[in-house]
Design a protein around this motif. Sequence first.
Motif, short mmCIF file in Angstrom:
data_model
loop_
_atom_site.label_atom_id
_atom_site.label_comp_id
_atom_site.label_asym_id
_atom_site.label_seq_id
_atom_site.Cartn_x
_atom_site.Cartn_y
_atom_site.Cartn_z
N LEU A 221 8.49 8.77 53.51
CA LEU A 221 8.03 8.27 54.80
C LEU A 221 9.20 7.56 55.47
CD1 LEU A 221 4.68 6.83 53.40
CD2 LEU A 221 4.91 8.91 54.79
N ASP A 222 9.93 8.27 56.31
CA ASP A 222 11.18 7.73 56.84
C ASP A 222 10.96 6.52 57.75
OD1 ASP A 222 12.88 9.46 55.49
OD2 ASP A 222 12.73 11.01 57.03
N GLY A 223 9.86 6.51 58.50
CA GLY A 223 9.59 5.36 59.35
C GLY A 223 9.33 4.11 58.53
N LEU A 224 8.54 4.26 57.47
CA LEU A 224 8.27 3.13 56.58
C LEU A 224 9.54 2.68 55.87
CD1 LEU A 224 6.31 1.24 55.10
CD2 LEU A 224 5.89 3.10 53.46
N LEU A 225 10.33 3.63 55.42
CA LEU A 225 11.59 3.29 54.76
C LEU A 225 12.49 2.49 55.69
CD1 LEU A 225 13.52 3.61 52.33
CD2 LEU A 225 14.34 5.73 53.40
N LYS A 226 12.56 2.89 56.95
CA LYS A 226 13.39 2.17 57.92
C LYS A 226 12.92 0.73 58.07
CE LYS A 226 15.18 2.51 62.64
NZ LYS A 226 15.18 3.32 63.90
N ARG A 254 3.11 -6.60 53.42
CA ARG A 254 3.59 -6.76 54.79
C ARG A 254 3.50 -5.46 55.60
NH1 ARG A 254 9.54 -9.47 53.87
NH2 ARG A 254 8.94 -11.23 52.54
N PHE A 255 3.42 -4.31 54.92
CA PHE A 255 3.67 -3.04 55.58
C PHE A 255 2.43 -2.19 55.86
CE2 PHE A 255 7.57 -4.24 53.37
CZ PHE A 255 8.48 -4.19 54.41
N PRO A 262 -0.92 7.22 48.92
CA PRO A 262 -0.25 6.40 47.90
C PRO A 262 0.95 7.09 47.26
CG PRO A 262 -2.61 6.17 47.67
CD PRO A 262 -2.39 7.26 48.70
N GLN A 263 0.86 8.40 47.02
CA GLN A 263 1.99 9.09 46.40
C GLN A 263 3.21 9.10 47.32
OE1 GLN A 263 1.28 13.16 45.18
NE2 GLN A 263 2.85 13.02 43.58
N ASP A 264 2.98 9.23 48.62
CA ASP A 264 4.10 9.20 49.56
C ASP A 264 4.75 7.82 49.60
OD1 ASP A 264 3.50 11.82 50.13
OD2 ASP A 264 2.53 11.40 52.05
N VAL A 265 3.94 6.78 49.45
CA VAL A 265 4.50 5.43 49.38
C VAL A 265 5.39 5.30 48.14
CG1 VAL A 265 3.97 2.97 49.11
CG2 VAL A 265 2.61 4.38 50.67
N GLN A 266 4.93 5.86 47.01
CA GLN A 266 5.74 5.81 45.79
C GLN A 266 7.07 6.52 45.98
OE1 GLN A 266 5.26 3.99 43.29
NE2 GLN A 266 6.23 4.84 41.47
N THR A 267 7.06 7.66 46.60
CA THR A 267 8.30 8.39 46.89
C THR A 267 9.22 7.54 47.74
OG1 THR A 267 7.07 10.47 46.83
CG2 THR A 267 9.24 10.52 47.85
#
Length: 367
Positions: A221-226, A254-255, A262-267
């Motif tokens: 999730l590039d937006g979350l990663l940023k 916070r996010f 959930p799996q995408d968050v783990q990645t």
Amino acid sequence: MTEYYVGLMSGTSMDGIDAVVASFENNAVQLHATCSQAYPSDLRQALLSAIRLPLTAPLDVDGELHERVGQCFRDAALQVIKDSGVDRSSIRAIGSHGQTLRHQPAADPPFSLQVADADLIAAATGVTTVANFRQADIKAGGQGAPLVPPFHEWLFHSKEQDRVVINIGGIANITVLPASNADVSGFDTGPGNGLMDVWTQQHLGTAFDVDGAWAAGGSRLDGLLKLMLCDPYFALPPPKSTGFEYFNPNWLARFDLQHFAPQDVQTTLCELTARTIVDAVRQHASRTQQVFVCGGGIRNKTLMKRLCALLGNCTVQSTAAAGLEPGWVEAAAFAWLAMRTMDGDSGNLPSVTGASHKVVLGDIHSP
């Protein structure tokens, strides 16, 4: 005559104690025995609660944890000594890191709190025990962490190649080892396994993501990663150190993560660990040619794959290639630091911790 030392270590993952019996000769480590002992599940939960909600933990809880963790460290020491076959009279000292409950080097006054009763360990084993390693560095104006880089320098430094040692526990840190006579540097880069472990426990009910398999099957999730990469800790210049009191479930909350699979968050958390480590290497060790990795994170195949890809032309290997299995580096380091203390030699690197000068680390507890 060979001198033997015991090293005891439990890191920010709080999964248990690593113990070694080691000797140090000719810039090499020989491990005579190793063992890992998990904390009882109720004790681990009590430790995690004490860290996550420190203001709600009464003094009685801290006192109880000091004794219960000390008993576990004692048992690990007794077991590894027994496994080694080394006579206790030949063991000069035990180096016990203890279990960190709170690390606040930026507080006023700064402090770092580890539990595990060293007198209990010394009395049960009959071996002088060195503990409370962080305080002398903090009193000299340092962070009190990371403390393993001097050992990395002693064991892994090369005059031919610029090297970096990456240690991935609950928190990740790097040690920068220039081939030249330039100062060694090092610092905590941010989360290692810790946030991934928390997320896995919440959604899979397992202690960790075995081999990084869950992270491998998701989408980043590039937006979350940023957003995560905007945390001010990552932009702080070294010296710096952190712990589970910062990168913990409250940090994740916070996010607004319930909107994501959930799996995408783990990645994404796996990528966060890889990216912050590699960003630190690029910024502070841009000429690095050789990277050695240790700590539990080396077992996360997805994380290691991302580190190798992001580090580009660097050779990335386990510390086993340089003479020490990756799972035992930190325990061996505290055995080595105990030796330094017993010899009256300094154990910190001011270029790493920011201390004003070198100091002898640790308190000595006689049996």
